[in-house]
Each structure stands twice: as structure tokens, then as C-alpha cells.
Write a protein that holds these residues in place. Sequence first.
Motif, mmCIF file in Angstrom:
data_model
loop_
_atom_site.group_PDB
_atom_site.id
_atom_site.type_symbol
_atom_site.label_atom_id
_atom_site.label_comp_id
_atom_site.label_asym_id
_atom_site.label_seq_id
_atom_site.Cartn_x
_atom_site.Cartn_y
_atom_site.Cartn_z
ATOM 1 N N ALA A 120 7.817 32.224 34.107
ATOM 2 C CA ALA A 120 6.845 33.370 33.901
ATOM 3 C C ALA A 120 7.536 34.723 33.539
ATOM 4 C CB ALA A 120 6.201 33.268 35.452
ATOM 5 N N ARG A 121 8.502 34.845 34.395
ATOM 6 C CA ARG A 121 9.167 36.239 33.970
ATOM 7 C C ARG A 121 9.696 36.111 32.711
ATOM 8 N NH1 ARG A 121 11.775 34.732 39.005
ATOM 9 N NH2 ARG A 121 13.492 34.402 38.217
ATOM 10 N N ARG A 122 10.074 35.033 32.081
ATOM 11 C CA ARG A 122 10.460 35.126 30.603
ATOM 12 C C ARG A 122 9.122 35.382 29.644
ATOM 13 N NH1 ARG A 122 13.418 36.286 26.459
ATOM 14 N NH2 ARG A 122 13.456 35.013 24.679
ATOM 15 N N ILE A 123 8.043 34.729 30.015
ATOM 16 C CA ILE A 123 6.781 35.016 29.462
ATOM 17 C C ILE A 123 6.391 36.562 29.546
ATOM 18 C CG2 ILE A 123 4.077 34.568 29.380
ATOM 19 C CD1 ILE A 123 5.211 31.720 30.358
ATOM 20 N N ASP A 124 6.665 37.144 30.639
ATOM 21 C CA ASP A 124 6.426 38.665 30.569
ATOM 22 C C ASP A 124 7.241 39.465 29.621
ATOM 23 O OD1 ASP A 124 6.099 41.112 31.622
ATOM 24 O OD2 ASP A 124 5.921 40.650 33.660
ATOM 25 N N GLU A 125 8.450 38.958 29.538
ATOM 26 C CA GLU A 125 9.412 39.451 28.779
ATOM 27 C C GLU A 125 9.056 39.462 27.168
ATOM 28 O OE1 GLU A 125 13.477 38.729 30.625
ATOM 29 O OE2 GLU A 125 13.646 37.901 28.460
ATOM 30 N N LEU A 126 8.559 38.447 26.760
ATOM 31 C CA LEU A 126 8.295 37.923 25.563
ATOM 32 C C LEU A 126 6.863 38.733 25.199
ATOM 33 C CD1 LEU A 126 9.138 34.166 25.111
ATOM 34 C CD2 LEU A 126 10.157 36.386 24.109
ATOM 35 N N VAL A 127 5.913 38.786 25.981
ATOM 36 C CA VAL A 127 4.428 38.988 25.619
ATOM 37 C C VAL A 127 4.291 40.662 25.998
ATOM 38 C CG1 VAL A 127 2.188 38.659 26.228
ATOM 39 C CG2 VAL A 127 3.590 37.048 26.185
ATOM 40 N N ARG A 128 4.887 41.368 26.806
ATOM 41 C CA ARG A 128 4.501 42.401 27.344
ATOM 42 C C ARG A 128 5.049 43.462 26.166
ATOM 43 N NH1 ARG A 128 3.363 44.971 32.174
ATOM 44 N NH2 ARG A 128 4.145 42.967 33.307
ATOM 45 N N PRO A 129 5.954 43.365 25.286
ATOM 46 C CA PRO A 129 6.295 44.238 24.179
ATOM 47 C C PRO A 129 5.056 44.063 23.172
ATOM 48 C CG PRO A 129 8.207 43.291 24.769
ATOM 49 C CD PRO A 129 6.994 42.631 25.436
ATOM 50 N N THR A 130 4.484 43.123 22.926
ATOM 51 C CA THR A 130 3.386 43.133 22.234
ATOM 52 C C THR A 130 2.125 43.577 22.585
ATOM 53 O OG1 THR A 130 4.175 40.892 21.291
ATOM 54 C CG2 THR A 130 2.135 41.442 20.583
ATOM 55 N N LEU A 131 1.786 43.773 23.763
ATOM 56 C CA LEU A 131 0.737 44.280 24.330
ATOM 57 C C LEU A 131 0.993 45.964 24.357
ATOM 58 C CD1 LEU A 131 -0.110 41.846 27.534
ATOM 59 C CD2 LEU A 131 -0.973 41.702 25.256
ATOM 60 N N ASP A 132 2.107 46.310 24.801
ATOM 61 C CA ASP A 132 2.356 47.568 24.650
ATOM 62 C C ASP A 132 2.045 48.320 23.217
ATOM 63 O OD1 ASP A 132 3.009 47.823 27.339
ATOM 64 O OD2 ASP A 132 5.184 47.459 27.293
#
Length: 471
Positions: free
Chosen positions: A354-366
Motif C-alpha cells: 500500500a505504501r508503494r502504491i502511494d509512492e507510485l500514484v501520488r506524483p500523478t495525482l499531484d
Amino acid sequence: MTSTVTPAGASAVPQERRLVTAIPGPRSQELLARRNAAVAQGVSITLPVFVAAAGGGIVVDVDGNHLIDLGAGIAVTNVGNANPAVASAVAAQAAAFTHTCFMVTPYEGYVAVCEALNRLMPGDFEKRSALFNSGAEAVENAVKIARAHTKRQAVVVFDHGYHGRTNLTMALTAKNMPYKHSFGPFAPEVYRLPMSYPYRDAAEGLDPSGPAAAARALSVLDKQVGAQNVAALVIEPIQGEGGFIEPAPGFLGALAEYCTANGIVFVADEIQTGFGRTGNLFACESEGIVPDLVTTAKGIAGGMPLAGVTGRAEIMDAAHAGGLGGTYGGNPVACAAALAAIETIETGDLPGKARRIDELVRPTLDAIAERHDWVGNVRGRGAMLAVELVEPGTTTPAPQLAGAVNKACHQRGLVTLSCGTYGNVLRFLPPLVIGEDLLREAFALVSDAFDEVAKTLPAAEAAPKPQPDVD
Ligand code: PMP
């Protein structure tokens, strides 16, 4: 690009997106017509593709479309849909026996799930658990237990909170439409406090810090209810249906401290946040909060219906013999699924995923938020991420934009969901075992969906009202 899934989620379903018809396709449309004639209209549908199979991060519909799953059946299939370990545990248990009723002739699986919950839940003290069928039922029972223990009646809950659709949990739930409208009267002795909502607190000129928000909430409790009347304070550590609202640091801690000082049972509703979803096994852990009781459901059993209440032995044991239970609560097949799911979550380090998903996805959302001034806020934790959409350049909620982006995601073969008190939040809840390539592809498509809606902004704003959120 194809994708592999981790061994924890190894699935017979090919892990690739594939669209072979329009969404929904002709076979789904036929089934939709049958649904319209046979199923009560009150049970609404977010994305009307009928499912034939699902596995890992893919949902296959009856027309042969392979969609990427960013909803996990509303935060349920954390271990992946039809996880092989869960499926074989279910098959073995179903072949042995499917039901006896634990209250009539018990079985080991129920006890083993309670032992696992007691071991996994925060708190270095003796614990007990009890099992139920649904999240709402778990919350109801947590309130029953807290009332039996404290001999008090009042329950305090929060703005934007969601706790279920039964009569008591409708009363605990904040949002009228669609959850409560026309269904009253509701259970008495329920009081609602303001929530810490950093984005909107700041927009309204309030101090958005956790301690300041807690002081505002506790002042309402003191003035309107009185601590000595309160049996339980029930709160989601990150609110789910209300809009993935993550309270400011210090908010939960201040509430927990107040509960301890005043003999109030602090109940963490971890039904949506639990079992690795937020990057810890339970969301409370990120701030070191130790609740008196925790309610769980959803991710507990890889898709089988099961729920639990876990907590301090002296509180859990307060209800008299025979006071808790139900025909199906802790069904043996659901317990077998839970034991397999819990083992998968632990051995596969799904909180780490889940932490890895955050790391991968958040930059796209930002990056999406950088490009579009109608993305007011990006938030969430782990694999529980969301964007709140507003009228361009304001903080006014824009549910029609959430509806338009959601639809554009669906057309691209993504299963996405909305939520929020104002219906203006797009939320992402992928299975924790989703492959990284699939996840990258999914969020490139999410990004594309935002850009498409941006091009048609006036049209999108005029779009019809989106479907009501599901829970
Ligand atoms: N509490 C929370 C935090 C939830 O997210 C939900 C379901 N969305 C519930 C309770 C109710 O669970 P169920 O739908 O299993 O009754």
C-alpha cells in the motif's frame, strides 16, 4: 503493456486491460435490462458492466472486456479478487461444513480469527473479539458493548462520518442523501461533532491544526452532551464515504485522551481503512493511537462477508451471555477465507505494498492537480487516495466534474468510484496486490480522463447529476 502480479495475488486472470466492446457492452446491457425489471431501484449501480471473473487487479465482464480495478469492491479485495489462497480455503471449508451456528456448536475457525484479530490490533493488553456479518452490524455491536460497559447511552460521531445503513448506523452516518433520506425516524442519543477536515477548515478560515479541531469538537461534546453521559465516541481514522478525509495530526490523539480521561469507549471504525489499506495494518497505528474497540469488515476476508469487534477484554466481556451473536456471525466459510486473507496480508507485506502504491500514484495525482485548478485537494494514505474537485479556482464542491471524470475513467476501462459529503471526490482503492505496470497504466489513463474533461469544462458542468455514491 502486460503486468505481473505478486505471488500473493497470483491470478488465473491475465493481468492486462483489454476493451473489446463499448462500456457497457451488449451482453451487459441485456443484463441491465433484466436487472431493471427484477431488482429494486434503491440498489443502484456505479458502472453497469456485469462481471464474469476477476483476479489480481483485473475485472472481466460478460462481454470479454478486462477492466483495471481501482475500487477493490469498495476496499474489500485487498488480497486481490479470487485470491487463490482464499479460494482454496473457501472450497475446503465449504466441502467440510458450511454452517452450524457458532452459538449452537462451535468450530475452531471462529476462535482462530478472534485470536488473529486480538494479536493484530494495537494495544498491549488482554483482548477479546466477536464476529458478525457486515460492517454495520459490527458498529452496532460495538455500541451495544460500550453501552453495557459504561451503563451510559449517548454516542458521539462526526460530520462526514459513515458507519452503515441499519437503523442505528444510519443515525451514526452523517450524509442524508442517499443513505438516510425518507428512512427515519432514527435511533436516539446520537450526537454529531465537527470533524477535522484540513482542506475545508483552512478554506473556512478555521485553524486547521489537529489540536484546534479537537478543541472545537470536544467543546460541542461538553456543551451539548456532557462527557458523563457518553458511552462511546465512534470515528473513522480516515473517513471513507465522507470523502477520504484524513484528520490533521493530533486530532485523533486528543479525542482518545479525552475518552480515556472521561471513561468513554473510543471506537475506531477501521472497516474501510483496515487490513493494510493505508500502509499500516490499521490506520490508527500511524499516530500510535490505541483504541478501546476496533470495528473491522471489508478487507478482513478477501470478499467473503465477515466483520469483527475487537478490544479490551473488560469492555468486550461486559455484555451478558447470549447478548451478542446472530445466526451467521462468524460463518465457518467466511472465517476460513479470513484466515487465508490475513496470512496473505502478513506474509506478503501488503501494508508495504500500500505504501508503494502511494509512492507510485501520488506524483500523478499531484501533477493532475498542478495542471487543473478544479482539483482542490489531493489526499489520503497508502492505497486509499483521493482528489477533491471544485469549481475552477474556488473551493466550491463540483460533483458534476467528479461525475464526468469518473465516467471518462469508466470509458477507458477503469473501475473507479466517487464519494464525499458533496459527491465531489474521486477515490482510488486498488487491490494491494495490483501489479506496478498495471497501476502505472491505470493512472496514465486517469490523467488522460482529467485532461479530456478539462477540454469540455463547460459541457461537463452542464452534465447530468452523477449516480449516488455507493458505500
Ligand atoms: N463503516 C465504514 C467506515 C464503512 O466504510 C462501511 C462501508 N462502506 C461501513 C461501516 C458499513 O459496512 P457494511 O457495508 O459492510 O455494512
